[in-house]
Motif scaffolding. Structure first.
Motif, PDB file in Angstrom:
ATOM      1  N   THR A  51       0.900  -1.176  -0.054  1.00 40.35           N
ATOM      2  CA  THR A  51      -0.011  -0.012   0.072  1.00 40.35           C
ATOM      3  C   THR A  51       0.895   1.342  -0.152  1.00 40.35           C
ATOM      4  O   THR A  51       0.490   2.524   0.011  1.00 40.35           O
ATOM      5  N   GLY A  52       2.185   1.076   0.063  1.00 37.31           N
ATOM      6  CA  GLY A  52       3.004   2.321   0.117  1.00 37.31           C
ATOM      7  C   GLY A  52       3.373   2.530   1.570  1.00 37.31           C
ATOM      8  O   GLY A  52       4.142   3.331   2.035  1.00 37.31           O
ATOM      9  N   ASN A  53       2.619   2.208   2.612  1.00 40.46           N
ATOM     10  CA  ASN A  53       2.758   2.447   3.868  1.00 40.46           C
ATOM     11  C   ASN A  53       4.016   1.191   4.356  1.00 40.46           C
ATOM     12  O   ASN A  53       3.771   0.443   4.867  1.00 40.46           O
ATOM     13  N   TYR A  54       5.327   1.880   4.114  1.00 42.79           N
ATOM     14  CA  TYR A  54       6.469   0.923   4.347  1.00 42.79           C
ATOM     15  C   TYR A  54       6.528   0.750   5.868  1.00 42.79           C
ATOM     16  O   TYR A  54       7.165  -0.426   6.381  1.00 42.79           O
ATOM     17  N   ALA A  55       6.420   1.709   6.598  1.00 39.98           N
ATOM     18  CA  ALA A  55       6.752   1.686   8.049  1.00 39.98           C
ATOM     19  C   ALA A  55       5.634   0.360   8.609  1.00 39.98           C
ATOM     20  O   ALA A  55       6.306  -0.376   9.382  1.00 39.98           O
ATOM     21  N   ALA A  56       4.421   0.457   8.310  1.00 38.61           N
ATOM     22  CA  ALA A  56       3.496  -0.808   8.605  1.00 38.61           C
ATOM     23  C   ALA A  56       4.160  -1.949   8.000  1.00 38.61           C
ATOM     24  O   ALA A  56       3.907  -3.046   8.711  1.00 38.61           O
ATOM     25  N   PHE A  57       4.432  -2.066   6.852  1.00 42.52           N
ATOM     26  CA  PHE A  57       4.940  -3.169   6.204  1.00 42.52           C
ATOM     27  C   PHE A  57       6.010  -3.722   6.840  1.00 42.52           C
ATOM     28  O   PHE A  57       6.119  -5.159   7.327  1.00 42.52           O
ATOM     29  N   TYR A  58       7.071  -2.984   7.362  1.00 41.42           N
ATOM     30  CA  TYR A  58       8.240  -3.505   7.930  1.00 41.42           C
ATOM     31  C   TYR A  58       7.892  -3.933   9.367  1.00 41.42           C
ATOM     32  O   TYR A  58       8.404  -4.901   9.935  1.00 41.42           O
ATOM     33  N   ARG A  59       7.016  -3.427   9.924  1.00 36.05           N
ATOM     34  CA  ARG A  59       6.652  -3.648  11.362  1.00 36.05           C
ATOM     35  C   ARG A  59       5.884  -5.025  11.318  1.00 36.05           C
ATOM     36  O   ARG A  59       6.222  -5.796  12.089  1.00 36.05           O
ATOM     37  N   LEU A  60       5.293  -5.240  10.368  1.00 36.22           N
ATOM     38  CA  LEU A  60       4.724  -6.819  10.440  1.00 36.22           C
ATOM     39  C   LEU A  60       5.832  -7.638  10.087  1.00 36.22           C
ATOM     40  O   LEU A  60       5.746  -8.897  10.603  1.00 36.22           O
ATOM     41  N   ILE A  61       6.723  -7.407   9.146  1.00 37.38           N
ATOM     42  CA  ILE A  61       7.963  -8.171   8.944  1.00 37.38           C
ATOM     43  C   ILE A  61       8.682  -8.293  10.319  1.00 37.38           C
ATOM     44  O   ILE A  61       8.999  -9.549  10.574  1.00 37.38           O
TER      45      ILE A  61
ATOM     46  N   GLU B 225      14.321   2.215   5.033  1.00 37.85           N
ATOM     47  CA  GLU B 225      14.458   3.276   5.871  1.00 37.85           C
ATOM     48  C   GLU B 225      13.436   4.210   6.410  1.00 37.85           C
ATOM     49  O   GLU B 225      13.320   4.671   7.363  1.00 37.85           O
ATOM     50  N   GLU B 226      11.941   3.824   5.812  1.00 38.01           N
ATOM     51  CA  GLU B 226      10.915   4.371   6.523  1.00 38.01           C
ATOM     52  C   GLU B 226      10.564   4.106   7.792  1.00 38.01           C
ATOM     53  O   GLU B 226       9.405   4.478   8.663  1.00 38.01           O
ATOM     54  N   ALA B 227      11.110   2.701   8.285  1.00 35.93           N
ATOM     55  CA  ALA B 227      10.479   2.008   9.439  1.00 35.93           C
ATOM     56  C   ALA B 227      11.476   2.247  10.462  1.00 35.93           C
ATOM     57  O   ALA B 227      11.449   1.536  11.535  1.00 35.93           O
ATOM     58  N   LEU B 228      12.505   2.876  10.179  1.00 34.74           N
ATOM     59  CA  LEU B 228      13.670   2.875  11.460  1.00 34.74           C
ATOM     60  C   LEU B 228      14.099   4.254  11.704  1.00 34.74           C
ATOM     61  O   LEU B 228      13.851   5.254  10.941  1.00 34.74           O
ATOM     62  N   ASP B 229      14.728   4.379  12.885  1.00 32.63           N
ATOM     63  CA  ASP B 229      15.313   5.424  13.351  1.00 32.63           C
ATOM     64  C   ASP B 229      16.849   5.592  12.884  1.00 32.63           C
ATOM     65  O   ASP B 229      17.502   4.745  13.570  1.00 32.63           O
ATOM     66  N   LEU B 230      17.136   6.470  12.073  1.00 29.49           N
ATOM     67  CA  LEU B 230      18.453   6.201  11.478  1.00 29.49           C
ATOM     68  C   LEU B 230      19.638   7.032  12.105  1.00 29.49           C
ATOM     69  O   LEU B 230      20.687   6.790  11.910  1.00 29.49           O
ATOM     70  N   SER B 231      18.938   7.582  12.940  1.00 30.39           N
ATOM     71  CA  SER B 231      20.032   8.553  13.800  1.00 30.39           C
ATOM     72  C   SER B 231      21.069   7.703  14.568  1.00 30.39           C
ATOM     73  O   SER B 231      22.056   8.292  15.031  1.00 30.39           O
ATOM     74  N   ALA B 232      20.760   6.562  14.848  1.00 33.25           N
ATOM     75  CA  ALA B 232      21.565   5.663  15.757  1.00 33.25           C
ATOM     76  C   ALA B 232      22.713   5.116  14.926  1.00 33.25           C
ATOM     77  O   ALA B 232      23.489   4.330  15.417  1.00 33.25           O
ATOM     78  N   TYR B 233      22.522   5.343  13.659  1.00 27.29           N
ATOM     79  CA  TYR B 233      23.561   4.643  12.634  1.00 27.29           C
ATOM     80  C   TYR B 233      24.459   5.521  11.961  1.00 27.29           C
ATOM     81  O   TYR B 233      24.102   6.559  11.803  1.00 27.29           O
ATOM     82  N   THR B 234      25.445   4.899  11.317  1.00 30.00           N
ATOM     83  CA  THR B 234      25.972   5.780  10.385  1.00 30.00           C
ATOM     84  C   THR B 234      25.438   5.154   9.077  1.00 30.00           C
ATOM     85  O   THR B 234      25.420   3.877   9.018  1.00 30.00           O
ATOM     86  N   VAL B 235      25.119   5.956   8.207  1.00 24.51           N
ATOM     87  CA  VAL B 235      24.408   5.443   6.789  1.00 24.51           C
ATOM     88  C   VAL B 235      25.285   5.953   5.725  1.00 24.51           C
ATOM     89  O   VAL B 235      25.986   6.976   5.631  1.00 24.51           O
TER      90      VAL B 235
ATOM     91  N   GLU C  47      26.088   4.731   1.316  1.00 22.84           N
ATOM     92  CA  GLU C  47      25.572   4.220   0.130  1.00 22.84           C
ATOM     93  C   GLU C  47      26.600   3.143  -0.427  1.00 22.84           C
ATOM     94  O   GLU C  47      27.655   3.333  -0.600  1.00 22.84           O
ATOM     95  N   GLN C  48      26.034   2.133  -0.919  1.00 25.99           N
ATOM     96  CA  GLN C  48      26.503   0.994  -1.574  1.00 25.99           C
ATOM     97  C   GLN C  48      25.907   0.478  -2.713  1.00 25.99           C
ATOM     98  O   GLN C  48      24.903  -0.037  -2.532  1.00 25.99           O
ATOM     99  N   ASP C  49      26.493   0.951  -3.660  1.00 27.16           N
ATOM    100  CA  ASP C  49      25.818   0.314  -5.156  1.00 27.16           C
ATOM    101  C   ASP C  49      24.162   0.546  -5.186  1.00 27.16           C
ATOM    102  O   ASP C  49      23.490  -0.059  -5.543  1.00 27.16           O
ATOM    103  N   GLY C  50      24.104   1.942  -4.833  1.00 28.78           N
ATOM    104  CA  GLY C  50      22.749   2.613  -4.725  1.00 28.78           C
ATOM    105  C   GLY C  50      21.892   2.095  -3.581  1.00 28.78           C
ATOM    106  O   GLY C  50      20.675   2.448  -3.792  1.00 28.78           O
ATOM    107  N   LEU C  51      22.174   1.316  -2.575  1.00 33.68           N
ATOM    108  CA  LEU C  51      21.443   0.787  -1.758  1.00 33.68           C
ATOM    109  C   LEU C  51      22.053   1.421  -0.342  1.00 33.68           C
ATOM    110  O   LEU C  51      23.281   1.834  -0.402  1.00 33.68           O
ATOM    111  N   LEU C  52      21.306   1.705   0.876  1.00 34.12           N
ATOM    112  CA  LEU C  52      21.768   2.051   1.704  1.00 34.12           C
ATOM    113  C   LEU C  52      22.230   1.119   2.708  1.00 34.12           C
ATOM    114  O   LEU C  52      21.834  -0.127   3.186  1.00 34.12           O
ATOM    115  N   LEU C  53      23.357   1.386   3.227  1.00 35.94           N
ATOM    116  CA  LEU C  53      24.122   0.551   4.308  1.00 35.94           C
ATOM    117  C   LEU C  53      24.360   1.209   5.444  1.00 35.94           C
ATOM    118  O   LEU C  53      24.488   2.257   5.810  1.00 35.94           O
ATOM    119  N   LEU C  54      23.894   0.530   6.543  1.00 34.23           N
ATOM    120  CA  LEU C  54      23.980   0.859   8.245  1.00 34.23           C
ATOM    121  C   LEU C  54      25.062   0.394   8.806  1.00 34.23           C
ATOM    122  O   LEU C  54      25.255  -0.872   8.604  1.00 34.23           O
TER     123      LEU C  54
END
Length: 173
Positions: free
Chosen positions: A4-14, A51-61, A63-70
């Protein structure tokens, strides 16, 4: 199909699907000093839109091959871990026949003593089933399905170099 585009809810389910399960029925980090949590050189790739489901402030973010690496300092809030951490050292893979299989991450062999002794370690079956279910959930989303397919295709040849035969305990019956 797309979510549905609500990735925060999608990843919470996961995340709820894996819950507090770990690869072993005890803290596998006690075997290696939590090697997978030492983020100086290593990191965990985010799944698409995670990234829509996480608080990224606790990580160093990075980019690797167009993907986010934490990368973390080894002391994260467990409920704010990315999916790759929650399912490490495994990865759900879409096989050529379209089925979801759980495979060890080829790159994890250098870090994880569980994989270095995969022939004699008994992984928690509920954990492995949950990783497979997560693969099914992820495959609902087009971007995640493409990610699983691409990463699985990259992983399989490497996996077969370090592990010529997949242990029967990881093969679905």
């Amino acid at each position: 199909m797309r979510t549905t585009g609500n990735y925060a809810a999608f990843y919470r389910l996961i995340y709820d699907t894996i819950g507090g399960l770990t690869p072993l029925d005890y803290d596998c980090g006690s075997l290696c000093g939590k090697a997978c949590c030492k983020g100086e050189e290593n990191g965990m790739l985010l799944f698409p839109h995670e990234e829509e489901a996480l608080d990224l402030s606790a990580y160093t973010v990075c980019e690797q091959d167009g993907l986010l690496l934490l990368r973390c300092d080894g002391r994260c809030e467990r409920e704010n871990r990315p999916l790759a951490c929650r399912i490490f050292p495994f990865f759900p893979t879409i096989m050529p026949n379209g089925r979801i299989a759980v495979r060890p991450e080829a790159g994890a062999f250098k870090l994880c003593p569980c994989l270095q002794h995969i022939d004699c370690i008994r992984f928690d079956k509920l954990f492995l089933r949950s990783v497979r279910r997560i693969g099914r959930l992820l495959s609902i989303d087009d971007d995640c399905r493409a990610f699983l397919t691409e990463r699985g295709a990259e992983n399989e040849p490497l996996l077969h170099m370090v592990l010529p035969e997949i242990p029967r305990s990881l093969i679905r019956r």
